[in-house]
Design a protein around this motif. Structure first.
Motif, PDB file in Angstrom:
ATOM      1  N   CYS A   1       0.795  -1.235  -0.018  1.00 20.14           N
ATOM      2  CA  CYS A   1      -0.066  -0.062  -0.079  1.00 20.14           C
ATOM      3  C   CYS A   1       0.915   1.198   0.053  1.00 20.14           C
ATOM      4  O   CYS A   1       0.494   2.198   0.580  1.00 20.14           O
ATOM      5  CB  CYS A   1      -1.067   0.130   1.115  1.00 20.14           C
ATOM      6  SG  CYS A   1      -2.206  -1.260   1.277  1.00 20.14           S
ATOM      7  N   LEU A   2       1.871   1.292  -0.722  1.00 21.55           N
ATOM      8  CA  LEU A   2       2.941   2.355  -1.022  1.00 21.55           C
ATOM      9  C   LEU A   2       3.071   2.673  -2.296  1.00 21.55           C
ATOM     10  O   LEU A   2       3.745   3.604  -2.556  1.00 21.55           O
ATOM     11  CB  LEU A   2       4.265   2.073  -0.392  1.00 21.55           C
ATOM     12  CG  LEU A   2       4.468   1.690   1.205  1.00 21.55           C
ATOM     13  CD1 LEU A   2       5.832   0.971   1.418  1.00 21.55           C
ATOM     14  CD2 LEU A   2       4.005   2.948   2.004  1.00 21.55           C
ATOM     15  N   GLU A   3       2.173   2.269  -3.099  1.00 20.09           N
ATOM     16  CA  GLU A   3       2.102   2.770  -4.604  1.00 20.09           C
ATOM     17  C   GLU A   3       1.941   4.354  -4.923  1.00 20.09           C
ATOM     18  O   GLU A   3       2.562   4.891  -5.744  1.00 20.09           O
ATOM     19  CB  GLU A   3       1.201   1.960  -5.242  1.00 20.09           C
ATOM     20  CG  GLU A   3      -0.262   2.343  -5.242  1.00 20.09           C
ATOM     21  CD  GLU A   3      -0.937   1.823  -4.047  1.00 20.09           C
ATOM     22  OE1 GLU A   3      -1.998   1.587  -3.883  1.00 20.09           O
ATOM     23  OE2 GLU A   3      -0.008   1.075  -3.101  1.00 20.09           O
ATOM     24  N   ASP A   4       1.324   4.990  -3.808  1.00 24.55           N
ATOM     25  CA  ASP A   4       1.358   6.457  -4.028  1.00 24.55           C
ATOM     26  C   ASP A   4       2.565   7.192  -3.659  1.00 24.55           C
ATOM     27  O   ASP A   4       2.909   8.173  -4.053  1.00 24.55           O
ATOM     28  CB  ASP A   4       0.242   7.120  -2.951  1.00 24.55           C
ATOM     29  CG  ASP A   4       0.352   6.826  -1.613  1.00 24.55           C
ATOM     30  OD1 ASP A   4       1.034   5.719  -1.412  1.00 24.55           O
ATOM     31  OD2 ASP A   4      -0.104   7.390  -0.942  1.00 24.55           O
ATOM     32  N   LYS A   5       3.454   6.317  -2.948  1.00 28.30           N
ATOM     33  CA  LYS A   5       4.920   6.959  -2.639  1.00 28.30           C
ATOM     34  C   LYS A   5       6.268   6.376  -3.382  1.00 28.30           C
ATOM     35  O   LYS A   5       6.885   7.293  -3.870  1.00 28.30           O
ATOM     36  CB  LYS A   5       5.313   6.625  -1.186  1.00 28.30           C
ATOM     37  CG  LYS A   5       4.367   7.277  -0.169  1.00 28.30           C
ATOM     38  CD  LYS A   5       4.592   6.941   1.319  1.00 28.30           C
ATOM     39  CE  LYS A   5       3.862   7.914   2.307  1.00 28.30           C
ATOM     40  NZ  LYS A   5       4.383   7.775   3.718  1.00 28.30           N
ATOM     41  N   ILE A   6       6.189   5.118  -3.764  1.00 28.14           N
ATOM     42  CA  ILE A   6       7.306   4.492  -4.324  1.00 28.14           C
ATOM     43  C   ILE A   6       6.910   3.506  -5.509  1.00 28.14           C
ATOM     44  O   ILE A   6       5.649   3.311  -5.884  1.00 28.14           O
ATOM     45  CB  ILE A   6       8.112   3.961  -3.289  1.00 28.14           C
ATOM     46  CG1 ILE A   6       7.333   2.904  -2.409  1.00 28.14           C
ATOM     47  CG2 ILE A   6       8.856   4.969  -2.319  1.00 28.14           C
ATOM     48  CD1 ILE A   6       8.205   1.750  -1.806  1.00 28.14           C
ATOM     49  N   GLY A   7       7.973   2.876  -5.950  1.00 27.09           N
ATOM     50  CA  GLY A   7       7.553   1.683  -6.997  1.00 27.09           C
ATOM     51  C   GLY A   7       7.848   2.241  -8.286  1.00 27.09           C
ATOM     52  O   GLY A   7       8.421   1.424  -9.334  1.00 27.09           O
ATOM     53  N   ASN A   8       8.000   3.431  -8.786  1.00 25.06           N
ATOM     54  CA  ASN A   8       8.210   3.739 -10.072  1.00 25.06           C
ATOM     55  C   ASN A   8       8.637   5.493  -9.827  1.00 25.06           C
ATOM     56  O   ASN A   8       8.441   6.046  -8.947  1.00 25.06           O
ATOM     57  CB  ASN A   8       7.229   3.564 -11.106  1.00 25.06           C
ATOM     58  CG  ASN A   8       5.940   4.236 -11.098  1.00 25.06           C
ATOM     59  OD1 ASN A   8       5.699   4.708  -9.944  1.00 25.06           O
ATOM     60  ND2 ASN A   8       4.933   3.800 -11.877  1.00 25.06           N
ATOM     61  N   PHE A   9       9.014   5.995 -10.870  1.00 30.77           N
ATOM     62  CA  PHE A   9       9.220   7.486 -10.870  1.00 30.77           C
ATOM     63  C   PHE A   9       7.741   8.165 -11.600  1.00 30.77           C
ATOM     64  O   PHE A   9       7.301   7.984 -12.299  1.00 30.77           O
ATOM     65  CB  PHE A   9      10.389   7.782 -11.944  1.00 30.77           C
ATOM     66  CG  PHE A   9      11.495   6.889 -11.302  1.00 30.77           C
ATOM     67  CD1 PHE A   9      11.878   7.092  -9.884  1.00 30.77           C
ATOM     68  CD2 PHE A   9      12.062   6.245 -12.076  1.00 30.77           C
ATOM     69  CE1 PHE A   9      13.264   6.198  -9.468  1.00 30.77           C
ATOM     70  CE2 PHE A   9      13.330   5.546 -11.717  1.00 30.77           C
ATOM     71  CZ  PHE A   9      13.970   5.708 -10.499  1.00 30.77           C
TER      72      PHE A   9
END
Length: 452
Positions: free
Chosen positions: A385-393
């Motif tokens: 549940c961190l896709e709004d912060k990290i995972g891609n640019f």
């Protein structure tokens, strides 16, 4: 220099939400002092770069021009890791899960009653994962409160984004390594939650994760108490092992005869939802697949350990999860997994998926390099549940990244890069044959945590 922006100009590779790779031969990223991406120009020519550089004020920004043999990727996300098992990686290959726990793991984890010992091992673990580009990890700690607090302190000090959980287990474990009572287990959990909130009040880097080891090691009252903590703390993630091996599944049914499956069991105690990270999920009925989709749970796919330790020797049906819209990421599961490298997990995920494709006569298609890279980055962020912060640019996201080098002192044993290789080819060589020697620098939230 503290307080300055940083900027990178050069090749960038990351995943899009549809799992496609976006390969950008020359892009510009600007990151503010809080570690947030403020500018992302995806395509710019060498001549235009000079025109764009006024965005990068040398008085306020440190600019990094990538060398021709370098590229940026997002940091890796390890959705399932046992920090106390750092010193036992590779042991017990081929053992059944419950035998492996009794013979190797419980005696090893019991040593973490000594906070000094815990600090030594955990420091090596966090450093080791950062060195391999793992900027985010979801950790199972030991059953000890003091050691769990040490792990959280180290993650914060070293700059790793982490979920840290005190392992809850009040039965089916040796007397020397078992929570004394339900009350003690829950009290120590609450103390760990309070400690982590105290050292990182906004949870920018470190959060506590509720961690019932698995149903076999937790009685009804303990699971109920953890569910109540989860209800009172809707910001806390939850993690547990789920349908890992037939031996484990049969033992669980024997302890909870009122439940036909683990989905209904954990849901009845309030432990399943979008914050739940379910490790393994190797044996899944249609009902269980549909239910975890409805609940929004994420799956931590651990292909290395699934094929070597535990007795399951069965990889999770990742293609089916993806088709169903279930969140999936990768876990090293070290030490059950002999490797702490997400690159190894990516490779093993591909191999396991090819085996499933053959077994299904082509119906269950194998995973591509683009798909396993997605699982290792943006997919893992979604599971946590961190896709709004990290995972891609993207503008507004935090800069967790790995600067990859492929030649000279950073070539290591990676397949050599030849003149004329396209960026896609170099990336494939890195994924399939690279290792930590190719990871020149690692950043978390804009902070350099490896390299110089």
């Amino acid at each position: 220099m503290a307080g300055k922006h940083i900027a990178f100009a050069g090749p960038v590779i990351h995943s899009l939400p549809n799992t496609d790779l976006e390969i950008l031969p020359l892009a510009l990223l600007v990151i503010n002092p809080a570690g947030v991406i403020t500018t992302f120009i995806k395509s710019i020519s060498r001549s235009d770069l000079t025109l764009a550089l006024p965005i990068v004020d040398p008085e306020t920004t440190t600019l990094h021009l990538l060398a021709p043999d370098q590229f940026l990727i997002p940091g890796f996300v390890d959705t399932h890791n046992h920090a106390p098992q750092w010193a036992q990686r590779g042991l017990g290959q081929g053992m059944q899960i419950l035998d492996w726990l009794s013979a190797l793991t419980f005696p090893n984890e019991a040593k973490f009653a000594d906070p000094a010992y815990a600090k030594t091992i955990y420091a090596r673990c966090v450093d080791g994962l950062l060195r391999q580009g793992i900027t985010t990890a979801s950790y199972y700690g030991s059953a000890h409160g003091a050691a769990t607090r040490v792990l959280a302190d180290l993650c914060l000090a070293k700059g790793q984004r982490a979920f840290v959980g005190k392992c809850n287990m009040n039965r089916n474990a040796p007397g020397y390594y078992c929570d004394a009572s339900v009350e003690e287990s829950l009290q120590v959990t609450e103390e760990c939650i309070a400690h982590i909130r105290g050292i990182d009040p906004d949870g920018r880097l470190v959060k506590h994760v509720l961690t019932p080891r698995f149903a076999i090691s937790c009685d009804d009252e303990l699971l109920k108490g953890l569910g109540e903590i989860a209800k009172r703390n809707d910001d806390l993630p939850i993690q547990t092992h789920f349908n890992e091996a037939e031996q484990e599944m049969e033992a669980t049914k024997g302890l909870f005869p009122g439940f036909e499956n683990e989905v209904d069991l954990y849901e009845s105690f309030g432990l399943l939802g979008r914050r739940s990270i379910l490790a393994h999920c190797c044996y899944m009925s249609g009902y269980e697949m549909e239910r975890i989709k409805q609940l929004g749970c994420g799956v931590a796919h651990c292909p290395v350990s699934n094929m070597t330790v535990g007795g399951g020797f069965m990889a999770a049906p990742v293609r089916a999860f993806m088709k169903a819209g279930i969140k999936v990421g990768l876990g090293t599961d070290s030490g059950g997994g002999f490797s702490s490298s997400i690159l190894d997990a990516m490779r093993q995920a591909m191999i396991a998926s090819y085996a499933r494709e053959v077994a299904s006569k082509g119906e269950d298609k194998g995973l591509s390099i683009a798909e396993v890279f997605y699982l290792a980055t943006l997919g893992g962020a979604e599971v946590c549940c961190l896709e709004d912060k990290i995972g891609n640019f993207a503008v507004g996201k935090e800069f967790d990244a790995v600067l990859v080098g492929t030649r000279g002192e950073h070539e290591g044993v990676m397949t050599m890069v030849e003149e004329g290789d396209r960026l896609e080819t170099v990336f494939e060589k890195f994924v399939m044959t690279g290792d930590d020697r190719n990871m020149v620098q690692v950043y978390v939230q804009g902070r350099l945590v490896k390299g110089s």
